[in-house]
Design an enzyme around this catalytic site. Structure first.
Site, short mmCIF file in Angstrom:
data_model
loop_
_atom_site.label_atom_id
_atom_site.label_comp_id
_atom_site.label_asym_id
_atom_site.label_seq_id
_atom_site.Cartn_x
_atom_site.Cartn_y
_atom_site.Cartn_z
N ASN A 9 0.87 -1.18 0.00
CA ASN A 9 0.00 0.00 0.00
C ASN A 9 0.90 1.23 0.00
OD1 ASN A 9 -1.82 2.03 0.43
ND2 ASN A 9 -2.44 1.37 2.49
N LYS A 11 0.11 4.25 -0.30
CA LYS A 11 -0.54 5.45 0.27
C LYS A 11 -0.29 6.64 -0.66
CE LYS A 11 -0.20 3.27 4.73
NZ LYS A 11 -0.05 3.36 6.17
N HIS A 94 -9.37 1.23 5.08
CA HIS A 94 -8.10 1.46 5.77
C HIS A 94 -8.32 2.45 6.92
CE1 HIS A 94 -4.00 2.66 6.56
NE2 HIS A 94 -3.62 1.55 5.95
N GLU A 96 -6.72 4.89 7.83
CA GLU A 96 -6.54 6.30 7.45
C GLU A 96 -7.81 6.85 6.80
OE1 GLU A 96 -2.87 5.59 5.35
OE2 GLU A 96 -1.96 5.11 7.29
N GLU A 166 -5.28 -4.67 10.72
CA GLU A 166 -4.25 -3.65 10.90
C GLU A 166 -4.50 -2.90 12.21
OE1 GLU A 166 -2.33 -2.53 6.86
OE2 GLU A 166 -3.93 -1.12 7.28
N GLY A 172 2.70 2.49 10.81
CA GLY A 172 3.66 3.58 10.64
C GLY A 172 4.36 3.99 11.91
N SER A 212 3.66 -2.02 10.39
CA SER A 212 5.12 -2.07 10.56
C SER A 212 5.75 -3.41 10.22
CB SER A 212 5.50 -1.62 11.98
OG SER A 212 5.07 -0.29 12.21
P1 13P Z 1 3.17 0.49 7.76
O1 13P Z 1 3.69 -0.80 7.16
O2 13P Z 1 3.91 1.70 7.27
O3 13P Z 1 3.07 0.41 9.24
O4 13P Z 1 1.68 0.68 7.23
C1 13P Z 1 0.80 -0.37 7.31
C2 13P Z 1 -0.40 -0.02 6.52
O5 13P Z 1 -1.13 0.89 6.87
C3 13P Z 1 -0.67 -0.77 5.29
O6 13P Z 1 -1.91 -0.51 4.79
#
Ligand code: 13P
Length: 249
Positions: A9, A11, A94, A96, A166, A172, A212
């Protein structure tokens, strides 16, 4: 046997030039035998990515989808538009999207349904926030997220659903759920799916872990019996790291 899947992903990262570079790098690695690989670039990079990866086994997913087939929805992208550029998978729900863009379960269910009606495979994300984990409410939160979304679907639709657990506190942050914590939640989710639908659907659904995941911890997390792969954020922006993760089965 259910699919093992690793999804990058991206983003809101990588413009045209950066995507060109990344695609060239991704193609230079041999494809891992054990997993299906996907990348999810921004809308503006989807066509470019699909064209470039045409003769490879790397698939391209979108990060979002509109709630209707067409019409007055400024800024949105329809299922037909995605399919028109060769994209057959979308990430929905997601954290976010839920937290920054206020998308709730009702709204997300509309997206899931419109995607499925167009034969677009859905990677549906769910997971608790830090405060939910601290107050030991994490199972209840995830259960509610499923009940308000996926549990409204038909049995048949479930063949086009991939789940991604997640935990928001691990996204992140560099903090990963331990392999045991991931397994515990994935097992819980699979049991809920089994109780609501049936054991065949539960056995066949791929449940990915996200939060992560790095080349250093992927093997341990993916070795858990109910973890069928990963949804990778930060580490998917580097081709070598991403391919190492995809090779971690
Ligand atoms: P990270 O791997 O940067 O923690 O992000 C995970 C994520 O949100 C994947 O959709």
């Amino acid at each position: 046997m259910r699919d093992r899947i690793v999804v990058g992903n991206w983003k809101m990262n990588k413009d045209f030039e950066e995507t060109e570079k990344m695609l060239t790098q991704l193609k230079s690695y041999s494809k891992p035998s054990g997993a299906k690989i996907m990348i999810a670039p921004s809308f503006t990079q989807l066509y470019q990515s699909v064209q470039s990866l045409k003769s490879t086994n790397i698939y391209v997913a979108a990060q979002n989808i509109g709630i209707a087939e067409s019409g007055a929805y400024t800024g949105e992208v329809s299922p037909k538009m995605l399919k028109g550029v060769g994209v057959n998978t979308v990430i929905i729900g997601h954290s976010e999207r839920r937290n920054i863009f206020q998308e709730n379960d009702n709204f997300l269910t509309k997206k899931i349904k419109i995607a499925l009606e167009s034969d677009i495979m859905v990677i549906f994300c769910l997971g608790e926030k830090l405060e939910d984990r601290i107050s030991k409410n994490h199972f209840e939160i995830v259960s509610q997220q499923l009940k308000k979304t996926i549990f409204n679907l038909s049995y048949k639709s479930m063949t086009n659903i991939i789940l991604a657990y997640e935990p928001v506190w691990a996204i992140g942050t560099g903090e990963t759920a331990t392999a045991a914590q991931a397994q515990e939640m994935h097992f819980y989710i699979r049991n809920l799916i089994s109780s609501h639908f049936n054991s065949k659907i539960a056995d066949n659904i791929s449940i990915l872990y996200g939060g992560s995941v790095k080349p250093e911890n992927a093997k341990e997390i993916f070795s858990e019996s109910d973890v069928d792969g990963g949804l990778i954020g930060g580490a998917s922006l580097n081709a070598e790291d991403f391919m190492k993760i995809a090779n971690s089965f």
